[in-house]
Design an enzyme around this catalytic site. Structure first.
Site, PDB file in Angstrom:
ATOM      1  CB  SER A 128      -0.875  -0.022   1.257  1.00  0.00           C
ATOM      2  OG  SER A 128      -1.580   1.189   1.385  1.00  0.00           O
ATOM      3  CE  LYS A 176      -4.597   0.066   0.369  1.00  0.00           C
ATOM      4  NZ  LYS A 176      -5.150  -0.739   1.479  1.00  0.00           N
ATOM      5  CE  LYS A 229      -3.924   3.922   2.154  1.00  0.00           C
ATOM      6  NZ  LYS A 229      -5.124   3.335   2.783  1.00  0.00           N
ATOM      7  CG  ASP A 256      -7.672   2.333   0.676  1.00  0.00           C
ATOM      8  OD1 ASP A 256      -8.832   2.771   0.796  1.00  0.00           O
ATOM      9  OD2 ASP A 256      -7.036   1.801   1.621  1.00  0.00           O
ATOM     10  CD  GLU A 294      -8.580  -0.969   0.785  1.00  0.00           C
ATOM     11  OE1 GLU A 294      -7.681  -1.284  -0.034  1.00  0.00           O
ATOM     12  OE2 GLU A 294      -8.384  -0.935   2.007  1.00  0.00           O
ATOM     13  CG  ASP A 313     -10.230  -0.901   5.148  1.00  0.00           C
ATOM     14  OD1 ASP A 313     -10.532  -1.261   6.301  1.00  0.00           O
ATOM     15  OD2 ASP A 313      -9.129  -0.371   4.907  1.00  0.00           O
ATOM     16  CE  LYS A 322      -6.918  -2.113   6.873  1.00  0.00           C
ATOM     17  NZ  LYS A 322      -7.089  -0.661   6.780  1.00  0.00           N
ATOM     18  N   GLY A 330      -3.625  -3.907   6.187  1.00  0.00           N
ATOM     19  CA  GLY A 330      -2.561  -3.566   7.137  1.00  0.00           C
ATOM     20  C   GLY A 330      -2.872  -2.264   7.838  1.00  0.00           C
TER      21      GLY A 330
END
Ligand code: OSB
Ligand code: MG
Length: 372
Positions: free
Chosen positions: A136, A162, A164, A189, A214, A239, A263, A291
């Protein structure tokens, strides 16, 4: 097994590189660690994944500390359980506060595994001895910095990248990443940074062959996610919105997502995580392990969870060296050039706790012992 002693402590760990999401930038972690001991002095470790502030979820390190100290530790210490799977029920009276609960619950799984001389992943019923690892990558100061980071992680072998996104750092950025890396497995995400008014933006993102988007919309809104999913091709992965197996079932039934990020902290520990995995697997929905910038303790728990059958997509569990100058466990988590993590067959978490290092990093601690 008797939960004879519980200790919580806070350590401070500076990140090698800042991590930025749509809700803010983190440079140093404040991590709450839990240690449980049985009557024979065997110990197990857990990590609370609450952040430095109430931004990813309403839980944060201070709320977790207070609820453990006031309620969760008194509810569990001194109690006799047949298995760690029962610890969740001991804390049932407390609503929410799942990350705080998970710190204690996951420590009990490690304790039970060490007592039995088996790895946590086997105790959980894990089905694979190697897991697929992705990364990420946070929001960077420039698109060039992002491209450089992606290059490094792709070269290292990670199986999925991934990135952000947030308003102003989205379609243009994805377009540039795709232009440089046409073939990588890529996802985005948003950490809830968008609304249904952004449907056109997500339709544009449909053009970039993303594995998933996400948590695009509000953390507590499955209905709007279902509305968005009906209008776009890219699979939505939830998520923040999934806090329990019941949440997972409802989200799947209403079509709010096609993939789920599990998670451990967010759902309250291994017992509930297993139920999320099962509910999803039975409905044909793939899951993967998210994570929370964990230390080696939380990372090792994440690896154990990722061995469950339904975890068929690469997770966000990557090498310790991406986060920390020096780990608090030995050996640090490493990733093979094929982007995989080999699961240890050692008892418990499969890593050694560096007690001295943890003591040196500790800024406060509190102990709870059962009344005799
Ligand atoms: O949304 O997955 C998230 C980190 C902190 C809070 C939320 C998230 C993340 C990550 C980092 O994406 C994953 C990791 O590298 O640990
Ligand atoms: Mg996320």
């Amino acid at each position: 097994m008797k939960i004879a002693h519980i200790e919580i402590r806070e350590i401070r760990l500076p990140l090698v590189h800042f991590f930025e999401t749509s809700f803010g930038r983190t440079t140093e972690r404040r991590i709450l660690l839990a240690r449980v001991r049985d009557a024979d002095g065997a110990e197990g470790w857990g990590e609370c994944t609450a952040g430095e502030g109430p931004f990813y979820s309403e839980e944060w390190i201070e709320s977790a500390w207070t609820v453990i100290e006031t309620y969760l530790a008194p509810m569990t210490v001194g109690r006799e359980v047949e298995s760690a799977a029962q610890v969740w029920d001991l804390m049932r009276a407390v609503r929410g506060n799942r990350m705080a609960k998970a710190a204690i619950e996951t420590a009990c799984w490690d304790l039970e595994a060490r007592r039995q001389g088996v790895p946590v992943w086997k105790l959980l019923g894990g089905a694979r001895s190697e897991i697929a690892s992705g990364v990420s990558i946070g929001i960077q100061d420039s698109p060039e910095a992002l491209l450089e980071k992606i290059e490094r992680e792709v070269t290292a072998g990670y199986k999925r990248i991934k990135i952000k996104i947030k308003p102003g750092w989205d379609v243009k950025i994805v377009e540039r990443v795709r232009a440089s890396f046409p073939d990588i497995r890529l996802s985005v995400d948003a950490n809830s940074a968008y609304t249904l008014a952004d449907v056109p933006l997500f339709k544009q993102l449909d053009g970039f062959d993303l594995m998933m988007a996400e948590q695009p919309l509000a953390y507590d809104d499955m209905v709007n996610h279902a509305a968005l999913q009906r209008q776009i091709e890219t699979p939505i992965c939830l998520d923040e919105s999934i806090r329990s197996a019941e949440d997972a079932r409802k989200a799947i039934e209403m079509g709010a997502c096609k993939i789920i990020n599990v998670k451990l902290g967010r759902v309250g520990g291994h017992s509930e995580a297993r139920r999320v995995e099962r509910v999803s697997r039975e409905r044909g929905i793939p899951v993967w392990c998210g994570g929370m910038l964990e230390s080696g303790v939380g990372r090792a728990h994440n690896i154990a969870m990722s061995t469950l059958e339904g975890f068929t997509l690469p997770g966000d569990v990557s090498a310790s060296a991406r986060y920390w100058e020096e780990e608090i466990v030995e050996p640090p988590i490493t990733v093979s050039p094929r982007g995989t993590i080999r699961v240890s067959d050692e008892p418990g978490l499969g890593v050694e706790i560096k007690h001295k290092r943890i003591d040196d990093l500790t800024v406060r601690r509190e102990s709870f012992t059962a009344a005799p």
